[in-house]
Scaffold this motif. Sequence first.
Motif, PDB file in Angstrom:
ATOM      1  N   VAL A   1       0.704  -1.309   0.015  1.00  0.00           N
ATOM      2  CA  VAL A   1      -0.066   0.069  -0.109  1.00  0.00           C
ATOM      3  C   VAL A   1       0.655   1.389  -0.108  1.00  0.00           C
ATOM      4  CG1 VAL A   1      -1.505   1.278   1.448  1.00  0.00           C
ATOM      5  CG2 VAL A   1      -2.038  -1.123   1.068  1.00  0.00           C
ATOM      6  N   ARG A   2       1.965   1.438   0.812  1.00  0.00           N
ATOM      7  CA  ARG A   2       2.623   2.534   0.622  1.00  0.00           C
ATOM      8  C   ARG A   2       3.431   2.634  -0.469  1.00  0.00           C
ATOM      9  NH1 ARG A   2       4.437   5.882   4.457  1.00  0.00           N
ATOM     10  NH2 ARG A   2       3.665   4.560   6.156  1.00  0.00           N
ATOM     11  N   HIS A   3       3.788   1.600  -1.242  1.00  0.00           N
ATOM     12  CA  HIS A   3       4.455   1.816  -2.459  1.00  0.00           C
ATOM     13  C   HIS A   3       3.357   2.432  -3.547  1.00  0.00           C
ATOM     14  CE1 HIS A   3       7.166   0.851  -5.906  1.00  0.00           C
ATOM     15  NE2 HIS A   3       5.981   0.502  -6.581  1.00  0.00           N
ATOM     16  N   TYR A   4       2.254   1.578  -3.761  1.00  0.00           N
ATOM     17  CA  TYR A   4       1.402   2.119  -4.729  1.00  0.00           C
ATOM     18  C   TYR A   4       0.504   3.125  -4.476  1.00  0.00           C
ATOM     19  CZ  TYR A   4       2.624  -1.809  -7.311  1.00  0.00           C
ATOM     20  OH  TYR A   4       3.473  -2.861  -8.164  1.00  0.00           O
ATOM     21  N   VAL A   5      -0.063   3.433  -3.119  1.00  0.00           N
ATOM     22  CA  VAL A   5      -0.662   4.479  -2.718  1.00  0.00           C
ATOM     23  C   VAL A   5      -0.279   5.620  -2.320  1.00  0.00           C
ATOM     24  CG1 VAL A   5      -3.005   5.016  -1.475  1.00  0.00           C
ATOM     25  CG2 VAL A   5      -2.572   2.755  -2.557  1.00  0.00           C
ATOM     26  N   GLY A   6       0.812   5.322  -1.539  1.00  0.00           N
ATOM     27  CA  GLY A   6       1.617   6.448  -0.943  1.00  0.00           C
ATOM     28  C   GLY A   6       1.589   6.906   0.581  1.00  0.00           C
ATOM     29  N   VAL A   7       0.626   6.049   1.151  1.00  0.00           N
ATOM     30  CA  VAL A   7       0.549   6.307   2.512  1.00  0.00           C
ATOM     31  C   VAL A   7       0.208   4.824   3.197  1.00  0.00           C
ATOM     32  CG1 VAL A   7      -0.777   8.553   2.599  1.00  0.00           C
ATOM     33  CG2 VAL A   7      -2.126   6.410   2.342  1.00  0.00           C
ATOM     34  N   SER A   8       0.094   4.591   4.479  1.00  0.00           N
ATOM     35  CA  SER A   8       0.003   3.511   5.390  1.00  0.00           C
ATOM     36  C   SER A   8      -1.407   2.915   5.241  1.00  0.00           C
ATOM     37  CB  SER A   8       0.499   3.697   6.799  1.00  0.00           C
ATOM     38  OG  SER A   8      -0.487   4.492   7.427  1.00  0.00           O
ATOM     39  N   PRO A   9      -1.678   1.724   5.620  1.00  0.00           N
ATOM     40  CA  PRO A   9      -3.022   1.131   5.650  1.00  0.00           C
ATOM     41  C   PRO A   9      -3.688   1.771   6.881  1.00  0.00           C
ATOM     42  CG  PRO A   9      -1.364  -0.752   5.106  1.00  0.00           C
ATOM     43  CD  PRO A   9      -0.508   0.439   5.401  1.00  0.00           C
ATOM     44  N   LYS A  10      -2.708   2.253   8.061  1.00  0.00           N
ATOM     45  CA  LYS A  10      -3.626   2.606   9.011  1.00  0.00           C
ATOM     46  C   LYS A  10      -4.434   4.004   8.617  1.00  0.00           C
ATOM     47  CE  LYS A  10      -2.407   3.891  13.799  1.00  0.00           C
ATOM     48  NZ  LYS A  10      -1.410   4.055  14.762  1.00  0.00           N
ATOM     49  N   TRP A  11      -3.568   4.952   7.877  1.00  0.00           N
ATOM     50  CA  TRP A  11      -3.937   6.083   7.502  1.00  0.00           C
ATOM     51  C   TRP A  11      -5.129   6.095   6.769  1.00  0.00           C
ATOM     52  CZ3 TRP A  11      -5.221   8.520   3.073  1.00  0.00           C
ATOM     53  CH2 TRP A  11      -5.149   9.815   3.285  1.00  0.00           C
ATOM     54  N   LEU A  12      -5.242   5.129   5.745  1.00  0.00           N
ATOM     55  CA  LEU A  12      -6.293   4.379   4.884  1.00  0.00           C
ATOM     56  C   LEU A  12      -7.650   4.453   5.749  1.00  0.00           C
ATOM     57  CD1 LEU A  12      -4.910   2.594   2.084  1.00  0.00           C
ATOM     58  CD2 LEU A  12      -5.639   4.684   1.803  1.00  0.00           C
ATOM     59  N   VAL A  13      -7.293   3.493   6.676  1.00  0.00           N
ATOM     60  CA  VAL A  13      -8.383   3.138   7.627  1.00  0.00           C
ATOM     61  C   VAL A  13      -9.059   4.485   8.422  1.00  0.00           C
ATOM     62  CG1 VAL A  13      -9.310   1.602   9.802  1.00  0.00           C
ATOM     63  CG2 VAL A  13      -7.822   0.627   7.844  1.00  0.00           C
ATOM     64  N   ARG A  14      -8.234   4.945   8.908  1.00  0.00           N
ATOM     65  CA  ARG A  14      -8.678   6.193   9.711  1.00  0.00           C
ATOM     66  C   ARG A  14      -9.298   7.289   8.719  1.00  0.00           C
ATOM     67  NH1 ARG A  14      -3.937   7.513  14.313  1.00  0.00           N
ATOM     68  NH2 ARG A  14      -4.326   5.640  15.675  1.00  0.00           N
ATOM     69  N   ARG A  15      -8.759   7.731   7.692  1.00  0.00           N
ATOM     70  CA  ARG A  15      -9.340   8.594   6.777  1.00  0.00           C
ATOM     71  C   ARG A  15     -10.638   8.325   6.160  1.00  0.00           C
ATOM     72  NH1 ARG A  15      -6.654  12.925   5.555  1.00  0.00           N
ATOM     73  NH2 ARG A  15      -6.274  12.598   7.629  1.00  0.00           N
ATOM     74  N   GLN A  16     -10.905   6.930   5.861  1.00  0.00           N
ATOM     75  CA  GLN A  16     -11.888   6.350   5.367  1.00  0.00           C
ATOM     76  C   GLN A  16     -13.184   6.644   6.517  1.00  0.00           C
ATOM     77  OE1 GLN A  16     -12.862   5.505   2.213  1.00  0.00           O
ATOM     78  NE2 GLN A  16     -15.047   5.554   3.177  1.00  0.00           N
ATOM     79  N   ARG A  17     -12.662   6.353   7.534  1.00  0.00           N
ATOM     80  CA  ARG A  17     -13.946   6.589   8.545  1.00  0.00           C
ATOM     81  C   ARG A  17     -14.096   8.033   8.933  1.00  0.00           C
ATOM     82  NH1 ARG A  17     -13.672   1.765   7.840  1.00  0.00           N
ATOM     83  NH2 ARG A  17     -15.123   2.628   6.447  1.00  0.00           N
TER      84      ARG A  17
END
Length: 281
Positions: free
Chosen positions: A210-226
């Motif tokens: 995720v960090r390579h392709y999206v640019g952020v951590s999975p933790k950031w993705l989860v928190r930002r989606q919520r």
Amino acid sequence: MAASTNATGRVPASKGLLQPEEFARRVRFDEVPASGPAAAWVERVWSASWELPDGVSATTSLIPHPAVEISVERGQLARAGRDRDGVWLTGVVTSRFDVTQFGNGGVLGLKFRPGGFAAWSGIPADQLTDRVEPAGDRLPGMDRLANLPLAASESASVMLDSVLAGAATAEPIPALVEEALALLAEPALTRVDQLAHRCGCSVRTLQRTVRHYVGVSPKWLVRRQRMHDAVAALDADTGEGLAELAARLGWYDQNQFGRDFARLVGMTPSAYRHRLDVADR
């Protein structure tokens, strides 16, 4: 000169726009979903333009999505990293994204799908996180887009063709990335270990990919989606209590939710929910 109205009667389809009623009042907005082969990497082409009276400015604020964008920008606007008209490359922004508009101006944007830019360009997305750069510095030839009409309906085909022209060495977005992003739509998914388990991989593999392709951590993705879910619920004003909303979206309690929300949005959840009542007084 009166403030402009939204020519389409719409606001951006993606969640994250704060106070969307204000945006719709002063900005003309249009968007065209990506189609054809370019849709493998691109989500949409969008445009925004404005005409504000002398001495009047307006700030558009967004809770950003995990997407890289190429944008053609002309006229009077101010945002971090942008110092002139031109074609810009913007990585994933990890905090609230503010753009101040004044006078006349416009933006034509190409929004990549999460993971799409790295798969298309071969450039790791985390090299661009929280960065704004002239697009031509990393993507030779992108400066040719500078004179495109700032209307998505007129310029979408040219922008999408520009992506296809650079796709000779592109790869598909990894299935792991697409699966992880799809799973984030489930409000009950609030932890990275849950996400990794559902994806059938280790937390470490998920983090690295995720960090390579999206640019952020999975933790950031989860928190930002919520947080996107929380803003959408408050915009809809369904009457759900703040404590119930916080619990449903995975916060420990209402106080923790309130602190996180105010830190990112700039006001408390209660103030954000009731902003329209205050404006109408």
